[in-house]
Motif scaffolding. Structure first.
Motif, mmCIF file in Angstrom:
data_model
loop_
_atom_site.group_PDB
_atom_site.id
_atom_site.type_symbol
_atom_site.label_atom_id
_atom_site.label_comp_id
_atom_site.label_asym_id
_atom_site.label_seq_id
_atom_site.Cartn_x
_atom_site.Cartn_y
_atom_site.Cartn_z
ATOM 1 N N THR A 1 6.201 7.390 1.724
ATOM 2 C CA THR A 1 5.275 7.358 2.868
ATOM 3 C C THR A 1 5.536 6.186 3.820
ATOM 4 O O THR A 1 4.900 6.114 4.875
ATOM 5 N N ASN B 1 2.737 0.173 -5.849
ATOM 6 C CA ASN B 1 2.141 0.653 -4.609
ATOM 7 C C ASN B 1 1.177 1.808 -4.869
ATOM 8 O O ASN B 1 0.870 2.126 -6.023
ATOM 9 N N SER C 1 -5.489 6.551 -7.341
ATOM 10 C CA SER C 1 -6.676 5.844 -6.843
ATOM 11 C C SER C 1 -7.816 5.908 -7.857
ATOM 12 O O SER C 1 -7.969 6.887 -8.589
ATOM 13 N N HIS D 1 0.839 -1.200 0.000
ATOM 14 C CA HIS D 1 0.000 0.000 0.000
ATOM 15 C C HIS D 1 0.878 1.255 0.000
ATOM 16 O O HIS D 1 0.727 2.125 -0.853
ATOM 17 N N HIS D 2 1.805 1.346 0.946
ATOM 18 C CA HIS D 2 2.654 2.538 1.049
ATOM 19 C C HIS D 2 3.763 2.517 0.010
ATOM 20 O O HIS D 2 4.163 1.472 -0.491
ATOM 21 N N ASN D 3 4.266 3.711 -0.304
ATOM 22 C CA ASN D 3 5.361 3.853 -1.263
ATOM 23 C C ASN D 3 6.615 4.374 -0.563
ATOM 24 O O ASN D 3 6.631 4.554 0.654
ATOM 25 N N THR E 1 4.002 3.884 -8.648
ATOM 26 C CA THR E 1 2.919 4.301 -7.755
ATOM 27 C C THR E 1 1.718 4.679 -8.611
ATOM 28 O O THR E 1 1.840 5.458 -9.559
ATOM 29 N N HIS F 1 -1.208 4.706 -2.063
ATOM 30 C CA HIS F 1 -1.347 5.573 -0.889
ATOM 31 C C HIS F 1 -1.494 7.054 -1.227
ATOM 32 O O HIS F 1 -2.362 7.729 -0.678
ATOM 33 N N THR F 2 -0.642 7.595 -2.096
ATOM 34 C CA THR F 2 -0.683 9.035 -2.363
ATOM 35 C C THR F 2 -1.703 9.416 -3.431
ATOM 36 O O THR F 2 -1.888 10.607 -3.708
#
Length: 204
Positions: free
Chosen positions: A33, A68, A93, A28-30, A90, A70-71
């Motif tokens: 983050t 990944n 969403s 999930h995180h990159n 990354t 998240h952002t």
């Protein structure tokens, strides 16, 4: 990242390196983050951040990509070593405009290199929402609302052109010609069976 997960990941990557299997890492995180090292009360497990995580992945040439999120922003970064490295991809969403998916394909260039192709795709709903209440119309309405989000900068989430439709080049970590179509199909069948067993076990 908890130390137990780092140990598990290292063990899996050692197997992949031994068996000459290309590895894609998903989280999930990159790298921007993965930084929270705060432990819960009563917990004493060591936590690792992005620097240690990247260093672990760079130990294994079979790691070619880290996917990944998240952002909520399309962004591609290179993590290089003296002999190669891997690409960090990354992905934005689906809740934010332009609500695109991203496809990642691995290609043997048959010259000692491999390419990761990244392609963003729109969902196949009408540009203008209808009133039927169908799934396609609901998806179209969702995209329209995302484009008019007053609290956001919708176009920013797309990233630059260098973060969307790309060819990302790497030296092949081993002779990719040893991978046959039959092996890929067998692996697909095995992983599909594992997924179905998981879903059945949990009543999904």
């Amino acid at each position: 990242m908890p130390e137990s997960q780092m140990r598990w990941l290292r063990a899996q990557l050692e197997i992949a390196q031994r068996d000459q299997v290309l590895a894609l890492i998903f989280s999930h995180h990159n790298s921007l983050t993965l930084e929270n090292r705060a432990t819960r009360p009563g917990a004493d497990e060591k936590l690792y951040g992005a620097e240690e995580f990247i260093a672990l992945l760079q130990e294994f040439p079979v790691v070619v990509g880290w996917l990944n999120g998240h952002t909520h922003l399309n962004q591609i970064l290179a993590h290089t070593t003296d002999t190669g490295g891997f690409w960090e991809i990354t992905t934005a969403s689906c809740i934010d405009f332009p609500q695109q998916q991203q496809v990642v394909e691995l290609v043997d260039n048959r010259d000692g290199t491999l390419s990761l192709f990244t392609t963003v795709l729109d969902h196949s709903s009408p540009a203008v929402p209808g009133s039927s209440g169908s799934i396609a119309d609901l998806a179209s309405r969702s995209r329209e609302l995302a484009a008019n989000d007053w609290a956001e900068t919708p176009l920013m989430r797309r990233g630059s052109p260098l973060d969307r439709n790309t060819e990302l080049l790497l030296p092949a970590p081993f002779d990719l010609s040893v991978i046959s179509d039959a092996q890929l199909e067998a692996q697909h069948v095995t992983e599909r069976a594992r997924l179905l067993a998981y879903e059945k076990e949990r009543g999904l």
